[in-house]
Design an enzyme around this catalytic site. Structure first.
Site, PDB file in Angstrom:
ATOM      1  N   LYS A 137       1.009  -1.289  -0.092  1.00  0.00           N
ATOM      2  CA  LYS A 137      -0.063   0.099   0.464  1.00  0.00           C
ATOM      3  C   LYS A 137       0.588   1.491   0.569  1.00  0.00           C
ATOM      4  O   LYS A 137       2.274   1.141   0.322  1.00  0.00           O
ATOM      5  CB  LYS A 137      -0.961   0.167   1.610  1.00  0.00           C
ATOM      6  CG  LYS A 137      -2.164   1.319   1.110  1.00  0.00           C
ATOM      7  CD  LYS A 137      -3.388   0.711   0.215  1.00  0.00           C
ATOM      8  CE  LYS A 137      -4.206   0.308   0.479  1.00  0.00           C
ATOM      9  NZ  LYS A 137      -5.797  -0.615  -0.041  1.00  0.00           N
TER      10      LYS A 137
HETATM   11  N1  GLU Z   1      -7.452   0.091  -3.178  1.00  0.00           N
HETATM   12  C1  GLU Z   1      -8.013  -1.600  -3.485  1.00  0.00           C
HETATM   13  C2  GLU Z   1      -7.836  -2.478  -1.707  1.00  0.00           C
HETATM   14  O1  GLU Z   1      -7.536  -1.882  -0.582  1.00  0.00           O
HETATM   15  C3  GLU Z   1      -7.481  -2.825  -4.219  1.00  0.00           C
HETATM   16  C4  GLU Z   1      -5.936  -2.669  -4.401  1.00  0.00           C
HETATM   17  C5  GLU Z   1      -5.198  -3.068  -6.059  1.00  0.00           C
HETATM   18  O2  GLU Z   1      -6.618  -2.857  -7.122  1.00  0.00           O
HETATM   19  O3  GLU Z   1      -4.349  -3.826  -5.998  1.00  0.00           O
HETATM   20  O4  GLU Z   1      -8.038  -3.474  -1.854  1.00  0.00           O
END
Ligand code: GLU
Length: 447
Positions: A137
């Site tokens: 993240k």
């Molecule tokens: N930000 C989204 C999550 O928390 C999607 C992450 C992604 O698609 O890689 O799952």
């Protein structure tokens, strides 16, 4: 585990550091680097699940920390000509199963520790869905609403170029998260591709369809939330169409989830966004509210129902409460006043550890974030596979594959929770942790 014992375990996990194989001083300093309430919460959830997962101590100790944390500073030329430097982060929690994967958020609360917590959850989420990824993240600490389009573009392009040494289609694949979208991903893809000299669509997911995006990625998280809620209703012998639902958050997750609920015949009696909420006992007209937000940017000024605050919305009586705004919404304070029969987590980390204990005692099931909002990353995986193979599937094909994968994960979580008499969150964590632990045991810890 009885509710009382579960509550005690939660308290223990919160206040005592579990016995670990390596000397406690080894990472005591490093733990401080990520030490924020959200990271502590992610580690405490992990520590609660580890005894149920039954994985070796040294594996658990390794998984308690992210593999790599990158901090960058991003100078941006503002429209006024002044330069402002923003802090940016990318935390990669685990690359054991495959490249790391996870969103990029622009928010005033972004810190290294927040990214570390969210990266750890991404690892369990991907493993639970059996996607060949680990978790990551990242984000930039800023107030995205105060930035112009030009400022956002310059910030995104410079952030991407600062991350070039650590991202890549086989290393780490970003995606949208809070306050980022298809356009942000297009700028990231273009910045990366310009450095390589050719188009690299597989560097990010959640892109516009014109450059290799999936035809179903935009709706995937919100639609997935409702698929999981529907599966839970089936297991509980309820009909989704007869449920009265309250949805906190009316953006990409909450807005789409509201529409899906509405389409399936459920009544959405209250919704909210940053400007506050709207309530109507007879059910809100969701398509016209979405139209209002498209036109005005938020629900502010909308008179389609009785106005209420976000706090009041959470305590509104309903069957299903969907949390699709942000972390830390149900806490020890308001958990006793929640009047929902089921809680569905569309956002990451919306229920605190203490609130989990209260809700478990009150026998209110919580469909946990790493299962319930996994539709986003699952369709991201489809998008990446399609980009790598240069073949593209239809909406119906993607939707059907997503439903199958979420249903399979839901059933495994439900069965684990029943088998061990633990909350669904623990069941989901156990399923994810076991997948990663098996892979790490097979590979061994290098050198
Ligand atoms: N930000 C989204 C999550 O928390 C999607 C992450 C992604 O698609 O890689 O799952």
């Amino acid at each position: 585990m009885t509710p009382r014992r579960a509550r005690e375990a939660i308290q223990e996990a919160r206040y005592t550091r579990p016995a670990v194989a390596s000397p406690p001083e080894a990472l005591a300093h490093a733990q401080l680097e990520w030490d924020t309430p959200l990271y502590r919460m992610a580690v405490a959830q992990f520590d609660q699940a580890v005894p149920v997962a039954g994985i070796p101590d040294d594996i658990a100790e390794r998984l308690r920390y992210p593999e790599r944390s990158t901090i960058v500073s991003i100078p941006v030329r503002m429209d006024t000509g002044r330069r402002v430097v923003f802090p940016g982060y990318r935390v990669q929690h685990s690359s054991i199963i495959g490249p790391t994967k996870g969103g990029i958020r622009y928010d005033a609360n972004v810190t290294l520790g927040e990214c570390a917590a969210l990266a750890m959850w991404m690892t369990w989420k991907c493993a639970l869905l059996r996607l060949p990824y680990g978790g990551a993240k990242g984000g930039v600490r800023c107030d995205p609403r105060s930035l112009s389009i030009g400022e956002l573009e310059r910030l995104t392009r410079r952030f991407t170029s600062e991350l070039l040494p650590v991202i890549g289609p086989k290393e780490d694949i970003p995606a949208p998260d809070m306050a980022t979208n298809e356009q942000t991903m297009a700028w990231m893809m273009d910045t990366y591709s310009m450095q390589r000299g050719f188009a690299v669509p597989e560097i990010v997911t959640g892109k516009p369809i014109s450059i290799g995006g999936s035809v179903f990625r935009h709706e995937a998280t919100g639609a997935g939330v409702v698929m999981v809620a529907s599966r839970a209703c089936d297991r509980l012998g309820l009909s989704l169409a007869e449920q009265r639902c309250v949805v906190q958050g009316f953006g990409n997750v909450g807005g789409i989830a509201s529409q899906e609920l509405h389409d399936r015949g459920a009544s959405v009696t209250a919704v909210s966004d940053v400007s506050g909420g709207l309530h109507s006992e007879d059910g809100l007209d969701i398509p016209s509210l979405l139209e209002y937000v498209r036109e005005h940017g938020s629900l502010e000024g909308c008179a389609a129902g009785r106005r209420l605050t976000n706090e009041e919305l959470l305590e509104t009586e309903c069957d299903i409460l969907v949390l699709a705004a942000r972390e830390d919404q149900i806490t020890e304070d308001n958990a006793p006043r929640i009047h929902a029969r089921m809680i569905v987590e569309g956002a990451n980390g919306p229920t605190s550890l203490e609130a989990d204990g209260v809700l478990w005692e009150r026998e209110i099931p919580v469909l946990p974030d790493i299962l319930t909002n996994a539709g986003g990353v699952t369709v991201s995986y489809f998008e990446w596979v399609q980009d790598l193979g240069r073949i593209f599937w239809t909406r119906d094909e993607i939707r059907a594959k997503l439903e199958l994968m979420l249903s399979d994960a839901f059933d495994r979580v439900w069965d684990l929770a029943e088998e061990h008499t633990v909350p669904l969150r623990t069941g989901a964590l156990v399923a994810g942790i076991r997948e990663v632990s098996d892979a790490l045991e097979a590979r061994g810890i290098f050198p």
